[in-house]
Design a protein around this motif. Structure first.
Motif, PDB file in Angstrom:
ATOM      1  N   VAL A  43       0.676  -1.159  -0.320  1.00 46.37           N
ATOM      2  CA  VAL A  43       0.017   0.213   0.094  1.00 46.37           C
ATOM      3  C   VAL A  43       0.851   1.202   0.221  1.00 46.37           C
ATOM      4  CG1 VAL A  43      -1.742   1.435   1.215  1.00 46.37           C
ATOM      5  CG2 VAL A  43      -1.477  -1.367   0.999  1.00 46.37           C
ATOM      6  N   ALA A  44       2.088   1.611   0.800  1.00 45.30           N
ATOM      7  CA  ALA A  44       2.951   2.673   0.878  1.00 45.30           C
ATOM      8  C   ALA A  44       3.385   3.023  -0.205  1.00 45.30           C
ATOM      9  CB  ALA A  44       4.074   1.957   2.035  1.00 45.30           C
ATOM     10  N   ASN A  45       3.687   1.796  -1.490  1.00 45.44           N
ATOM     11  CA  ASN A  45       4.387   2.186  -2.939  1.00 45.44           C
ATOM     12  C   ASN A  45       3.479   2.154  -3.509  1.00 45.44           C
ATOM     13  OD1 ASN A  45       7.632   2.511  -1.525  1.00 45.44           O
ATOM     14  ND2 ASN A  45       6.719   0.098  -1.439  1.00 45.44           N
ATOM     15  N   GLN A  46       2.067   2.287  -3.628  1.00 46.40           N
ATOM     16  CA  GLN A  46       0.763   2.784  -5.037  1.00 46.40           C
ATOM     17  C   GLN A  46       1.098   3.695  -4.681  1.00 46.40           C
ATOM     18  OE1 GLN A  46      -2.214   0.891  -3.267  1.00 46.40           O
ATOM     19  NE2 GLN A  46      -1.583  -1.327  -3.907  1.00 46.40           N
ATOM     20  N   GLU A  47       0.849   4.190  -6.141  1.00 48.29           N
ATOM     21  CA  GLU A  47       0.706   5.511  -6.390  1.00 48.29           C
ATOM     22  C   GLU A  47      -0.836   6.769  -6.291  1.00 48.29           C
ATOM     23  OE1 GLU A  47       2.745   7.901  -7.399  1.00 48.29           O
ATOM     24  OE2 GLU A  47       4.276   6.596  -7.704  1.00 48.29           O
ATOM     25  N   LEU A  48      -1.021   7.326  -5.570  1.00 47.58           N
ATOM     26  CA  LEU A  48      -2.340   7.550  -5.204  1.00 47.58           C
ATOM     27  C   LEU A  48      -3.307   8.549  -5.834  1.00 47.58           C
ATOM     28  CD1 LEU A  48      -1.183   9.339  -1.902  1.00 47.58           C
ATOM     29  CD2 LEU A  48      -2.479   7.587  -2.030  1.00 47.58           C
ATOM     30  N   THR A  49      -4.302   7.495  -6.380  1.00 47.99           N
ATOM     31  CA  THR A  49      -5.016   8.267  -7.164  1.00 47.99           C
ATOM     32  C   THR A  49      -5.742   9.775  -6.448  1.00 47.99           C
ATOM     33  OG1 THR A  49      -6.285   6.418  -7.339  1.00 47.99           O
ATOM     34  CG2 THR A  49      -7.827   7.472  -8.316  1.00 47.99           C
ATOM     35  N   VAL A  50      -5.749   9.943  -5.746  1.00 52.80           N
ATOM     36  CA  VAL A  50      -6.131  11.331  -4.971  1.00 52.80           C
ATOM     37  C   VAL A  50      -4.918  11.822  -4.279  1.00 52.80           C
ATOM     38  CG1 VAL A  50      -7.963  12.924  -4.073  1.00 52.80           C
ATOM     39  CG2 VAL A  50      -8.459  10.843  -5.420  1.00 52.80           C
ATOM     40  N   LYS A 103      13.206   5.821   3.666  1.00 55.26           N
ATOM     41  CA  LYS A 103      12.620   7.353   2.698  1.00 55.26           C
ATOM     42  C   LYS A 103      11.329   6.585   2.733  1.00 55.26           C
ATOM     43  CE  LYS A 103      17.155   6.081   0.035  1.00 55.26           C
ATOM     44  NZ  LYS A 103      17.734   5.818  -1.479  1.00 55.26           N
ATOM     45  N   VAL A 104      10.597   5.476   2.467  1.00 55.37           N
ATOM     46  CA  VAL A 104       8.993   5.101   2.444  1.00 55.37           C
ATOM     47  C   VAL A 104       8.102   5.906   3.264  1.00 55.37           C
ATOM     48  CG1 VAL A 104       7.020   4.067   2.402  1.00 55.37           C
ATOM     49  CG2 VAL A 104       9.440   3.445   1.126  1.00 55.37           C
ATOM     50  N   ALA A 105       8.970   6.431   4.432  1.00 49.54           N
ATOM     51  CA  ALA A 105       8.238   6.420   5.888  1.00 49.54           C
ATOM     52  C   ALA A 105       8.128   7.977   5.714  1.00 49.54           C
ATOM     53  CB  ALA A 105       8.829   6.220   7.456  1.00 49.54           C
ATOM     54  N   ARG A 106       9.341   8.674   5.299  1.00 51.82           N
ATOM     55  CA  ARG A 106       9.115  10.038   5.563  1.00 51.82           C
ATOM     56  C   ARG A 106       8.378  10.264   4.427  1.00 51.82           C
ATOM     57  NH1 ARG A 106      14.621  11.083   7.441  1.00 51.82           N
ATOM     58  NH2 ARG A 106      14.676  10.785   9.584  1.00 51.82           N
ATOM     59  N   LYS A 107       8.163   9.862   3.007  1.00 56.92           N
ATOM     60  CA  LYS A 107       7.622  10.224   2.249  1.00 56.92           C
ATOM     61  C   LYS A 107       5.963  10.708   2.987  1.00 56.92           C
ATOM     62  CE  LYS A 107       5.100   7.254  -0.291  1.00 56.92           C
ATOM     63  NZ  LYS A 107       5.267   6.596  -1.789  1.00 56.92           N
ATOM     64  N   TRP A 108       5.289   9.142   3.783  1.00 59.90           N
ATOM     65  CA  TRP A 108       4.213   9.455   4.419  1.00 59.90           C
ATOM     66  C   TRP A 108       4.345  10.782   5.383  1.00 59.90           C
ATOM     67  CZ3 TRP A 108      -0.712   7.737   2.304  1.00 59.90           C
ATOM     68  CH2 TRP A 108      -0.368   7.048   1.346  1.00 59.90           C
ATOM     69  N   GLU A 109       5.033  11.184   6.368  1.00 61.95           N
ATOM     70  CA  GLU A 109       4.885  11.426   6.950  1.00 61.95           C
ATOM     71  C   GLU A 109       4.966  12.967   7.105  1.00 61.95           C
ATOM     72  OE1 GLU A 109       8.107  11.607  11.234  1.00 61.95           O
ATOM     73  OE2 GLU A 109       8.744  12.926   9.094  1.00 61.95           O
ATOM     74  N   ASP A 110       5.871  13.834   5.244  1.00 61.50           N
ATOM     75  CA  ASP A 110       6.138  14.566   5.112  1.00 61.50           C
ATOM     76  C   ASP A 110       4.527  14.667   4.836  1.00 61.50           C
ATOM     77  OD1 ASP A 110       8.029  14.663   5.222  1.00 61.50           O
ATOM     78  OD2 ASP A 110       8.800  14.489   3.205  1.00 61.50           O
TER      79      ASP A 110
END
Length: 405
Positions: A43-50, A103-110
């Motif tokens: 889920v974390a690496n999926q491109e978001l539709t919105v 790296k993944v966590a920082r993307k979601w945290e930001d």
């Protein structure tokens, strides 16, 4: 006011993995299985539709997430789940490296950082702490300090000297009742106990005791009015905003007003463990243990139903199960004991055997219930739920910390 952050673990005489019963070892192994990690990362690496939306709950069958905007109260849990994996990778080898997970966590945290300025919700603690506190603790990222303190300032805007609580909701409505006048009604839900962690952390980071002092005042008021004589809990207390008197004691998501909504009971036991963690006042530890003991008297063969008093058969709530397990393990950590390990093991066994999703699951766990109150505007039951997974991962990390897995 004394505020401390230490947690005493592992237990002085931990039960080693060699000494554990085989059944318990297999359950803990399943909790920490890498397949669970894979579901989060998928889920974390999926491109978001919105863009800037966050996983919340799923369809029935738990194969597809429903996403909510950044202002939704659960937005912090998925970023927190990724940070829980970072925390785990700091303690043991995992299939994905520590640096890649960061790296993944920082993307979601930001994506959730903007919520530090949100004054329209008491749930800012849920939004901020699962990511930013872990980032600070695990990586030492000093930028997280400002985020936490700013978020605490935002929460302070919801304080009432008259009620001696933080306002949970500005208004609420079901098909049965409506409270929409902030000048008249002051709404406080038991969930708010979990957002006190933000305030205690802010006092430690800033050196300003005001956040912690207000957190403890809120806990004290809640102790008086949310907890019944038998140690069960109300979900919602409606206070008179003008004088602090209790006007109504209700449920919003449980079965009935006098029933015990299991997730509310779980929030309460965990929340009072947090208050004890920081204050070291045994009154709050005693409250946490009374609430935990009541919770376990209502669990049936490890199964946590969405409301302990709802007619059977009925839906499970694995989110309540995982919140309670993490809270009980926190109590164990704070006391250097394994007192609740049999109860936690029993609940985990039921969830591992009856709620883990298949390989195509969007969540780790199925069978959570958001709201099944008969007068709810929207009922949602028997789905995957982002915070069920978050606390499931947290439970696994606590087991590692305690030398049990």
């Amino acid at each position: 006011m004394q505020v401390q952050s230490s947690v005493a673990y592992p237990p002085k005489e931990p039960e080693t993995q060699q000494d554990q019963p085989q059944d318990q070892k297999s359950i803990f192994k399943a909790v920490l299985d890498e397949s669970n990690v894979a579901k989060i990362l998928k889920v974390a690496n999926q491109e978001l539709t919105v863009p800037t939306t966050f996983p919340h709950s799923t369809n029935q069958g738990a194969t597809e997430y429903i996403y909510e905007p950044a202002t939704w109260w659960t937005t912090g849990f998925f970023p927190g789940s990724v940070w829980a994996l970072v925390e785990r990778a700091s303690k043991r080898k995992m299939s994905t490296s520590f640096d890649d997970l960061v790296k993944v966590a920082r993307k979601w945290e930001d994506a959730v950082e903007s919520q530090k300025n949100n004054t329209n919700t008491h749930d800012i603690g849920f939004m901020i702490m699962p990511s930013f506190q872990r980032d600070l603790d695990v990586t030492g990222n000093k930028a997280c300090q400002e985020v936490i303190i700013t978020a605490a300032e935002s929460l302070m805007t919801r304080w009432s000297d008259t009620v001696q609580c933080f306002r949970s909701w500005n208004s609420t409505r079901t098909k049965e009742y409506e409270y929409n006048d902030k000048d008249k009604y002051f709404l406080v839900i038991i969930d708010n106990m979990m957002n006190l962690d933000l305030l205690y952390s802010a006092s430690l980071l800033s050196g300003d005791p005001k956040y912690a002092e207000h957190a403890t005042k809120h806990a004290e008021t809640t102790l008086k009015h949310h907890i019944r004589a038998d140690d069960s809990t109300y979900h919602l207390i409606v206070y008179d905003a003008t004088n602090g008197d209790v006007m109504a004691s209700l449920t919003h998501q449980g079965y009935q007003h006098e029933s015990t909504w299991s997730r509310g009971q779980a929030w309460a036991l965990y929340g009072y463990a947090i208050v004890y963690k920081y204050t070291k006042d045994r009154k709050y530890l005693d409250a946490a243990k009374r609430l935990a003991n009541y919770f376990m008297t209502r669990v049936e063969d490890g199964v946590v139903y969405w409301d302990f008093d709802a007619p059977r058969p009925c839906f499970w709530d694995t989110s309540a199960a995982m919140i309670a397990c993490s809270g009980m393990l926190l109590i164990c950590e704070l006391e250097n004991s394994l007192e609740y390990l049999p109860q936690v093991t029993s609940i985990l066994k039921a969830c591992v055997n009856g709620a883990l999703t298949p390989e195509n699951g969007a969540t780790i766990l199925d069978h959570s219930t958001v709201n099944n109150h008969e007068h709810a505007n929207v009922r949602s039951a028997d789905t995957g739920l982002v915070y069920a997974d978050y606390y499931f991962l947290e439970v696994g990390n606590r087991l590692i910390d305690m030398g049990l897995a």
